[in-house]
Design an enzyme around this catalytic site. Structure first.
Site, mmCIF file in Angstrom:
data_model
loop_
_atom_site.group_PDB
_atom_site.id
_atom_site.type_symbol
_atom_site.label_atom_id
_atom_site.label_comp_id
_atom_site.label_asym_id
_atom_site.label_seq_id
_atom_site.Cartn_x
_atom_site.Cartn_y
_atom_site.Cartn_z
ATOM 1 N N GLY A 12 -1.668 14.921 -3.034
ATOM 2 C CA GLY A 12 -1.604 15.721 -1.809
ATOM 3 C C GLY A 12 -2.732 16.712 -1.576
ATOM 4 O O GLY A 12 -2.559 17.642 -0.786
ATOM 5 N N ASN A 14 -5.475 16.253 0.126
ATOM 6 C CA ASN A 14 -5.829 16.169 1.549
ATOM 7 C C ASN A 14 -4.726 16.763 2.427
ATOM 8 O O ASN A 14 -5.020 17.429 3.415
ATOM 9 C CB ASN A 14 -6.113 14.725 1.961
ATOM 10 C CG ASN A 14 -7.533 14.322 1.611
ATOM 11 O OD1 ASN A 14 -8.486 14.734 2.266
ATOM 12 N ND2 ASN A 14 -7.676 13.547 0.541
ATOM 13 N N MET A 81 -0.054 4.921 -0.149
ATOM 14 C CA MET A 81 -0.408 3.695 -0.863
ATOM 15 C C MET A 81 0.243 2.430 -0.299
ATOM 16 O O MET A 81 0.030 1.347 -0.828
ATOM 17 C CB MET A 81 -0.084 3.838 -2.361
ATOM 18 C CG MET A 81 -0.905 4.919 -3.062
ATOM 19 S SD MET A 81 -2.689 4.800 -2.718
ATOM 20 C CE MET A 81 -3.118 3.376 -3.721
ATOM 21 N N LYS A 82 1.039 2.575 0.773
ATOM 22 C CA LYS A 82 1.651 1.369 1.336
ATOM 23 C C LYS A 82 0.768 0.804 2.428
ATOM 24 O O LYS A 82 0.170 1.569 3.196
ATOM 25 C CB LYS A 82 2.999 1.711 1.944
ATOM 26 C CG LYS A 82 4.078 1.922 0.921
ATOM 27 C CD LYS A 82 5.424 1.898 1.608
ATOM 28 C CE LYS A 82 6.534 1.963 0.579
ATOM 29 N NZ LYS A 82 7.837 2.122 1.215
ATOM 30 N N ILE A 83 0.729 -0.514 2.524
ATOM 31 C CA ILE A 83 -0.041 -1.149 3.598
ATOM 32 C C ILE A 83 0.839 -1.242 4.838
ATOM 33 O O ILE A 83 1.992 -1.684 4.760
ATOM 34 C CB ILE A 83 -0.542 -2.526 3.128
ATOM 35 C CG1 ILE A 83 -1.613 -2.284 2.056
ATOM 36 C CG2 ILE A 83 -1.097 -3.339 4.286
ATOM 37 C CD1 ILE A 83 -1.970 -3.488 1.251
ATOM 38 N N LEU A 84 0.293 -0.784 5.958
ATOM 39 C CA LEU A 84 1.078 -0.802 7.192
ATOM 40 C C LEU A 84 0.997 -2.179 7.832
ATOM 41 O O LEU A 84 -0.062 -2.813 7.843
ATOM 42 C CB LEU A 84 0.542 0.262 8.155
ATOM 43 C CG LEU A 84 0.571 1.696 7.614
ATOM 44 C CD1 LEU A 84 -0.036 2.651 8.629
ATOM 45 C CD2 LEU A 84 1.989 2.125 7.249
ATOM 46 N N ASN A 103 -7.021 7.144 8.721
ATOM 47 C CA ASN A 103 -7.031 7.126 7.254
ATOM 48 C C ASN A 103 -8.328 7.725 6.759
ATOM 49 O O ASN A 103 -9.349 7.671 7.439
ATOM 50 C CB ASN A 103 -6.909 5.691 6.745
ATOM 51 C CG ASN A 103 -6.805 5.639 5.231
ATOM 52 O OD1 ASN A 103 -6.112 6.455 4.617
ATOM 53 N ND2 ASN A 103 -7.498 4.703 4.609
ATOM 54 N N HIS A 105 -10.923 7.337 3.559
ATOM 55 C CA HIS A 105 -11.225 6.416 2.470
ATOM 56 C C HIS A 105 -12.395 6.977 1.646
ATOM 57 O O HIS A 105 -13.399 7.414 2.213
ATOM 58 C CB HIS A 105 -11.583 5.032 3.023
ATOM 59 C CG HIS A 105 -11.845 4.053 1.937
ATOM 60 N ND1 HIS A 105 -10.824 3.380 1.287
ATOM 61 C CD2 HIS A 105 -12.994 3.677 1.335
ATOM 62 C CE1 HIS A 105 -11.344 2.632 0.339
ATOM 63 N NE2 HIS A 105 -12.660 2.783 0.345
HETATM 64 C C1 GRF Z 1 -8.220 10.442 -1.614
HETATM 65 O O1 GRF Z 1 -9.376 10.179 -2.399
HETATM 66 C C2 GRF Z 1 -8.273 9.647 -0.330
HETATM 67 O O2 GRF Z 1 -9.572 9.434 0.146
HETATM 68 C C3 GRF Z 1 -7.643 8.342 -0.724
HETATM 69 O O3 GRF Z 1 -6.629 8.676 -1.626
HETATM 70 C C4 GRF Z 1 -6.940 9.915 -2.257
HETATM 71 C C5 GRF Z 1 -5.767 10.831 -2.029
HETATM 72 O O4 GRF Z 1 -5.916 12.045 -2.711
HETATM 73 N N1 GRF Z 1 -7.185 7.612 0.433
HETATM 74 P P1 GRF Z 1 -4.932 13.264 -2.394
HETATM 75 O O5 GRF Z 1 -3.504 12.782 -2.638
HETATM 76 O O6 GRF Z 1 -5.140 13.654 -0.962
HETATM 77 O O7 GRF Z 1 -5.326 14.347 -3.344
#
Ligand code: GRF
Length: 200
Positions: A12, A14, A81-84, A103, A105
């Site tokens: 979490g 982000n 982590m789930k694909i939509l 998203n 990435h």
């Molecule tokens: C991040 O590196 C993001 O780019 C990727 O998954 C990671 C999530 O990290 N999609 P966090 O849970 O936000 O710390």
């Protein structure tokens, strides 16, 4: 005020950056809820301490119902982590033709899609990598790019160094791009006959 739903299934960082940006006014949106399949993850703990409701995202139907009932303007995936499914993406698509799901990435797409992208870049010996915010379409990590930021990694001794530098950039880029997106700054256009999302 725009209304944002965040979906996460991990630590979490982000999500925390989005909460801080929303509170500080850099992200002109209210985070209506954190949707997660698992209430024990780090992101859910951050939600509880930030006063953001946790929504149990048990199925795509739950997400669609919540999106409509709560008049959500956009969904930000933050380590989800789930694909939509294509059906979900279509169900939520805006009248302007753009996906309403964003998203972040951890690479300069289209390089290093998939998982462990900071490590992929480190192992490949590239001198620069970066982070990408894109719209979610059915092609995994393949939707239209909204913004990117690159950084040099030749001074990084480990993949973990790459990740910690990258995360700092993610936490800057994601709130800003979401703010622009929700506040109507991106338009679907074409470039050489191909769909292209430009900032107006
Ligand atoms: C991040 O590196 C993001 O780019 C990727 O998954 C990671 C999530 O990290 N999609 P966090 O849970 O936000 O710390």
């Amino acid at each position: 005020m725009k209304r944002l739903l965040v979906l996460a299934s991990g630590r979490g960082s982000n999500f925390r950056a989005l909460c801080d940006a929303s509170r500080g006014g850099k992200l002109r949106a209210e985070i209506v809820a954190l949707g997660t399949p698992d209430a024990n993850i780090g992101a859910a703990e951050i939600a509880r301490t930030s006063g953001v409701p946790v929504m149990h995202a048990s199925s795509e139907g739950t997400i669609v119902d919540f999106f409509r009932a709560e008049r959500i303007d956009g969904i930000a995936l933050a380590g989800y982590m789930k694909i939509l499914t294509p059906e979900l993406i279509e169900a939520l698509r805006g009248s302007d033709g753009l996906s309403r799901i964003l998203n972040i990435h951890p690479s300069l797409l289209p390089a290093f899609p998939g998982i462990n992208s900071y490590r992929q870049a480190f192992n490949a010996g590239v001198r620069e990598t970066g982070v990408t915010v894109h719209l979610v379409e059915k092609e995994i990590d393949g939707g239209p790019i909204l913004d990117q930021k690159s950084f040099r990694i030749d001074q990084c001794a480990t993949a973990e160094d790459v990740e910690s530098r990258g995360l700092n950039l993610e936490h800057e880029l994601y709130p800003r791009t979401i703010d622009w997106f929700l506040n109507g700054e991106y338009r679907l256009g074409t470039r050489e006959g191909k769909p292209y999302v430009a900032r107006s």
